[in-house]
Design a protein around this motif. Sequence first.
Motif, mmCIF file in Angstrom:
data_model
loop_
_atom_site.group_PDB
_atom_site.id
_atom_site.type_symbol
_atom_site.label_atom_id
_atom_site.label_comp_id
_atom_site.label_asym_id
_atom_site.label_seq_id
_atom_site.Cartn_x
_atom_site.Cartn_y
_atom_site.Cartn_z
ATOM 1 N N ILE A 24 63.894 8.405 64.757
ATOM 2 C CA ILE A 24 64.494 9.507 64.003
ATOM 3 C C ILE A 24 63.381 10.400 63.467
ATOM 4 C CG2 ILE A 24 66.078 10.075 62.116
ATOM 5 C CD1 ILE A 24 67.301 8.344 64.350
ATOM 6 N N SER A 25 63.631 11.697 63.370
ATOM 7 C CA SER A 25 62.614 12.635 62.886
ATOM 8 C C SER A 25 61.969 12.133 61.594
ATOM 9 C CB SER A 25 63.244 14.006 62.638
ATOM 10 O OG SER A 25 63.776 14.538 63.827
ATOM 11 N N ARG A 26 60.648 12.178 61.578
ATOM 12 C CA ARG A 26 59.778 11.724 60.497
ATOM 13 C C ARG A 26 59.669 10.196 60.434
ATOM 14 N NH1 ARG A 26 62.346 16.179 57.467
ATOM 15 N NH2 ARG A 26 60.866 17.922 57.455
ATOM 16 N N GLU A 27 60.284 9.508 61.406
ATOM 17 C CA GLU A 27 60.182 8.045 61.485
ATOM 18 C C GLU A 27 59.798 7.639 62.913
ATOM 19 O OE1 GLU A 27 63.917 6.454 60.144
ATOM 20 O OE2 GLU A 27 63.873 7.587 58.275
ATOM 21 N N LEU A 130 51.525 16.827 75.810
ATOM 22 C CA LEU A 130 51.687 16.577 74.379
ATOM 23 C C LEU A 130 53.099 16.087 74.099
ATOM 24 C CD1 LEU A 130 51.010 16.781 71.326
ATOM 25 C CD2 LEU A 130 51.630 19.213 71.465
ATOM 26 N N ALA A 131 53.196 14.885 73.565
ATOM 27 C CA ALA A 131 54.468 14.354 73.066
ATOM 28 C C ALA A 131 54.441 14.506 71.557
ATOM 29 C CB ALA A 131 54.638 12.893 73.476
ATOM 30 N N SER A 132 55.240 15.419 71.042
ATOM 31 C CA SER A 132 55.161 15.766 69.622
ATOM 32 C C SER A 132 56.324 15.174 68.834
ATOM 33 C CB SER A 132 55.105 17.290 69.452
ATOM 34 O OG SER A 132 56.153 17.908 70.172
ATOM 35 N N CYS A 133 56.217 15.246 67.519
ATOM 36 C CA CYS A 133 57.219 14.678 66.626
ATOM 37 C C CYS A 133 57.844 15.786 65.768
ATOM 38 C CB CYS A 133 56.599 13.593 65.738
ATOM 39 S SG CYS A 133 55.389 14.215 64.542
ATOM 40 N N GLU A 134 58.867 15.416 65.018
ATOM 41 C CA GLU A 134 59.511 16.291 64.027
ATOM 42 C C GLU A 134 60.086 17.574 64.616
ATOM 43 O OE1 GLU A 134 57.380 16.919 60.375
ATOM 44 O OE2 GLU A 134 56.945 14.786 60.105
ATOM 45 N N GLU A 135 60.377 17.581 65.926
ATOM 46 C CA GLU A 135 60.937 18.799 66.519
ATOM 47 C C GLU A 135 62.334 19.082 65.994
ATOM 48 O OE1 GLU A 135 63.193 21.311 69.320
ATOM 49 O OE2 GLU A 135 63.587 19.233 68.747
ATOM 50 N N LYS A 140 56.569 20.360 59.621
ATOM 51 C CA LYS A 140 55.192 20.863 59.624
ATOM 52 C C LYS A 140 54.186 19.832 60.138
ATOM 53 C CE LYS A 140 55.693 24.409 56.044
ATOM 54 N NZ LYS A 140 55.287 25.520 56.932
ATOM 55 N N ASN A 141 54.597 18.566 60.281
ATOM 56 C CA ASN A 141 53.697 17.544 60.829
ATOM 57 C C ASN A 141 53.865 17.371 62.335
ATOM 58 O OD1 ASN A 141 52.508 16.788 58.307
ATOM 59 N ND2 ASN A 141 54.385 15.660 57.816
ATOM 60 N N GLY A 142 54.655 18.254 62.948
ATOM 61 C CA GLY A 142 54.855 18.199 64.384
ATOM 62 C C GLY A 142 53.875 19.080 65.123
ATOM 63 N N ILE A 143 54.366 19.823 66.099
ATOM 64 C CA ILE A 143 53.486 20.577 66.985
ATOM 65 C C ILE A 143 52.639 21.600 66.241
ATOM 66 C CG2 ILE A 143 55.181 22.379 67.554
ATOM 67 C CD1 ILE A 143 54.116 22.182 70.467
ATOM 68 N N GLU A 144 53.181 22.145 65.168
ATOM 69 C CA GLU A 144 52.443 23.142 64.389
ATOM 70 C C GLU A 144 51.126 22.580 63.867
ATOM 71 O OE1 GLU A 144 53.891 26.514 61.237
ATOM 72 O OE2 GLU A 144 54.551 24.476 60.883
ATOM 73 N N SER A 145 51.093 21.279 63.562
ATOM 74 C CA SER A 145 49.873 20.661 63.039
ATOM 75 C C SER A 145 48.881 20.300 64.140
ATOM 76 C CB SER A 145 50.233 19.395 62.246
ATOM 77 O OG SER A 145 50.712 18.365 63.114
#
Length: 354
Positions: A24-27, A130-135, A140-145
Amino acid sequence: MLDISHYTSEALTLLHSLIGIPSISREEEAAADFLQNYIEETGIMTGRSGNNIWCISPMFNTSRPTILLNSHIDTVKPVHGWHKQPFTPKVENGKLYGLGSNDAGASVVSLFQAYRYLSSTEQAYNLIFLASCEEEVSGKNGIESVLPQLPPITLGIVGEPTEMNPAIAEKGLMVLDVTGYGKSGHAAREEGVNAIYKVLADIEWFRDYQFPKVSDLLGAVKMSVTQINAGTQHNVIPDVCSFVVDIRSNEYYSNEELFKEICTHISCEAKARSFRLNSSHIDPQHPAVRRAVELGKQPFGSPTLSDQALMPFPSFKIGPGKSSRSHTADEYIMIHEIEEAIGTYIHILDGLKL
């Protein structure tokens, strides 16, 4: 000779594992740990920031353009109505069921297999997976970071369920919190100023107003009042009424431009939660888009948001599955869609010149 069946088998094995790890997002930490270990066990070096995992083609050359292959490992929470177990992958009649199978696990595993093939061959570009999170929460801790930590990127290919048609434009998102103020009083007497009545004209304006610039791909800017809150009890005139507006922009307006225009029309106080999720688009004549069209794919404009909104370089969205399956009970991906996706990604990118 390219053996798609081998790469498809590898992709399905990986997707089964990812479905079985709640992310789940952020987890997403457990899923990110697993994926990083999986990639490194194939002999590929990884980079990591938070729960974002990436790898860079070993023949990286700063004189070449760089293509980013990106999709996300996070999912929404399971909705009500699942008849199957959302975290237990199950194959039935050519369908792989499980939360995140369609959005966007199939894209993650298909893009990675395409990366494995393409990064082992000589290309006129560098490649990053790139496998990113929080999409799903535009966190803000996802691809933007991550993007500031990567080499400059020339083109982004974003894996989302599009039936492998290229989404060459995507609507942006801005959420407004709008507040009207009145004065409290007893509902039985002629006193107070009802804040609900003060917002009515503005709500009607959001319902009826049409911004003049309409996109051939994305249509008009869409504004929807989606939440409203006022009052404390039945016999008290409410002194505050607030409502939320969901605004989907097209490529002709930045979110800041829309906000400034909106503020000239309404009387209530408006605050934007963010201006960062703007509409995105790419030239239909871009070489990668033309390659997709040559394969029989149909470019279109997407009403749904993705991490494309946070990419300050040309990008388009293309991936296996259907958007209508996302965020639904008994989510699934067709196995043949993964096989098609791997082949399509490779055929678009193999030998591509930017």
